[in-house]
Write an enzyme that holds these catalytic residues in place. Structure first.
Site, mmCIF file in Angstrom:
data_model
loop_
_atom_site.group_PDB
_atom_site.id
_atom_site.type_symbol
_atom_site.label_atom_id
_atom_site.label_comp_id
_atom_site.label_asym_id
_atom_site.label_seq_id
_atom_site.Cartn_x
_atom_site.Cartn_y
_atom_site.Cartn_z
ATOM 1 N N ASP A 105 5.178 -3.283 14.524
ATOM 2 C CA ASP A 105 5.978 -2.999 15.666
ATOM 3 C C ASP A 105 5.814 -3.570 16.828
ATOM 4 O OD1 ASP A 105 8.066 -1.387 17.246
ATOM 5 O OD2 ASP A 105 7.128 0.540 17.019
ATOM 6 N N ASP A 131 12.184 -5.625 19.903
ATOM 7 C CA ASP A 131 11.491 -4.520 18.964
ATOM 8 C C ASP A 131 11.795 -4.679 17.546
ATOM 9 O OD1 ASP A 131 10.547 -2.204 18.026
ATOM 10 O OD2 ASP A 131 11.760 -0.829 19.273
#
Length: 407
Positions: free
Chosen positions: A75, A283
């Site tokens: 992430d 992201d």
């Protein structure tokens, strides 16, 4: 489905000093029902696994002594890394056995808690916006973290040995030991690549000679990809200025500035100044791409007109989704509208597979949604838009690079 046996192999390291390892889709030939991860001749393994963690990409790490080997989500939009731990005093998610054993601090000889009065505790609280969190009886620093998806984790800050392959380890790796979470997946947790000093990336990159990381997440099960930390090859890359700033929960995050957007070379009918009001968050943990609502409405209008002209019918899928069905019972991926996102200094040209995803043989949906469907006022470039691209986060030189068709 692959079988995960909790084994890591020799760490791949380039001649330039970067840590590098492969990325696999779950249906890649190297990840088959009869093939154990232990038989693949590399170290860290990342792949899309629709059962364990839909549309997110995973890697294997070892924590503790002896090491608990876990699959965790990569992430770039968060900073604190965490796995769920035993015992779970409040509520924890159902961790699939293929993701490895749940980490048990009592079984690790190198485990240590982070004290309430330490600089590490104070810094994590400051960057995560936590006023205070301490288990005074055990002198244990507490954390809590909520994601835009409404998932959350809470627990204790701890340190333990991080193992990457059989030949490389980092002592006193700091991470969250979760004892309460709402997590819509079955892997062990999340590995953060954000900019704070306690992120997984920052703790690993200290052992290289250049502050950068790059990855290429495969777009289909036939291709392999990679993830690299450290120096990188600049060949064939286009670059955009990269900014680190904090306004997306777990701070800081990486962002780039969008200037315009085109469909089939035609600019969207929206005031270009709207783009300058927000920066776009990068992201990898978010699936779709979220754009500001005025831009989404203009995109919806333009892409719908282009698809209707190619013989597709618009599906009713709610105001935040754009879906189409083919009138010929199949989707012609070679005859799709082109979509371009213009950023400072470079234009990101998206192949049709990065603009749409297949729902059924004759139905596709767009990978774009309005910001109100995610975090209002926060544009996000998700992983569907960049699959098969090599993307580089060059923190040292403050630039974001991309190369199409790299995996």
């Amino acid at each position: 489905m692959f079988s995960f046996q909790g084994t890591l192999h020799d760490l791949g390291q380039t001649g330039a000093g970067a840590f590098q390892f492969p990325v696999f889709h779950e249906k890649h030939p190297c990840i088959q029902a009869s093939v154990h991860i232990a038989n693949v001749q590399k170290t860290w393994y990342s792949f899309e696994d629709d059962r364990i963690h839909k549309d997110r990409f995973l890697m294997a790490i070892g924590l503790g002594t002896p090491a608990f080997v876990n699959l965790v989500t990569i992430d770039t939009g968060s900073t604190l890394s965490w796995v769920q731990c035993r015992p779970c005093p409040i509520r924890c998610h159902n961790q699939d056995e293929e993701a490895g054993r749940i980490f048990d601090p009592l079984q690790s000889s190198t485990y240590q808690s982070v004290g309430c009065s330490t600089e590490d505790c104070g810094y994590v609280h400051e960057t995560l916006g936590i006023p205070f969190g301490c288990n005074e009886e055990q002198d244990s620093c507490l954390y809590s973290l909520r994601y835009a998806s409404e998932e959350y984790t809470a627990g204790s800050l701890v340190k333990d040995k991080l193992t990457l392959g059989n030949n490389f380890s980092i002592d006193d790796f700091m991470f969250g030991c979760s004892g309460d979470d709402r997590y819509n997946a079955a892997d062990a947790g999340i590995i953060g690549f954000g900019g704070a000093t306690y992120s997984f990336f920052r703790q690993v990159v200290r052992h290289t000679n250049y502050t950068a990381f790059s990855h290429c997440f495969p777009g289909n099960h036939r291709n392999g990809g990679f993830l690299s930390i450290g120096p990188y090859d600049r060949y064939s890359l286009q670059f955009i200025p990269l900014v680190e700033y904090g306004s997306h929960g777990d701070n800081p995050v990486y962002a780039i500035q969008q200037l315009d957007m085109m469909v089939d070379g035609i600019r969207l009918e929206v005031d270009p100044s709207i783009y300058a009001t927000r920066m776009t968050i990068l992201d990898s943990g978010t699936i779709d791409t979220f754009i500001l609502s005025p831009v989404f409405r203009a995109f919806d209008k333009t892409i719908t007109a282009a698809m209707l002209a190619k013989g597709y019918a618009r599906e009713t899928a709610g105001r935040n989704k754009i879906c189409f069905t083919s009138t010929s019972d199949s989707v012609n991926w070679r005859d799709m509208p082109t979509v371009e996102m213009k950023f400072v200094r470079s234009i990101l040209k998206l192949p049709s597979e990065n603009v749409f995803y297949r729902v059924s043989a004759d139905k596709i949906c767009s990978t774009f949604q309005p910001d109100v469907a995610g975090l209002t006022g926060v544009p996000i470039l998700g992983n569907r838009a960049t699959r098969s691209f090599r993307v580089v986060y060059d923190i040292q030189d403050s630039k974001f690079g991309f190369q199409a068709g790299a995996c």
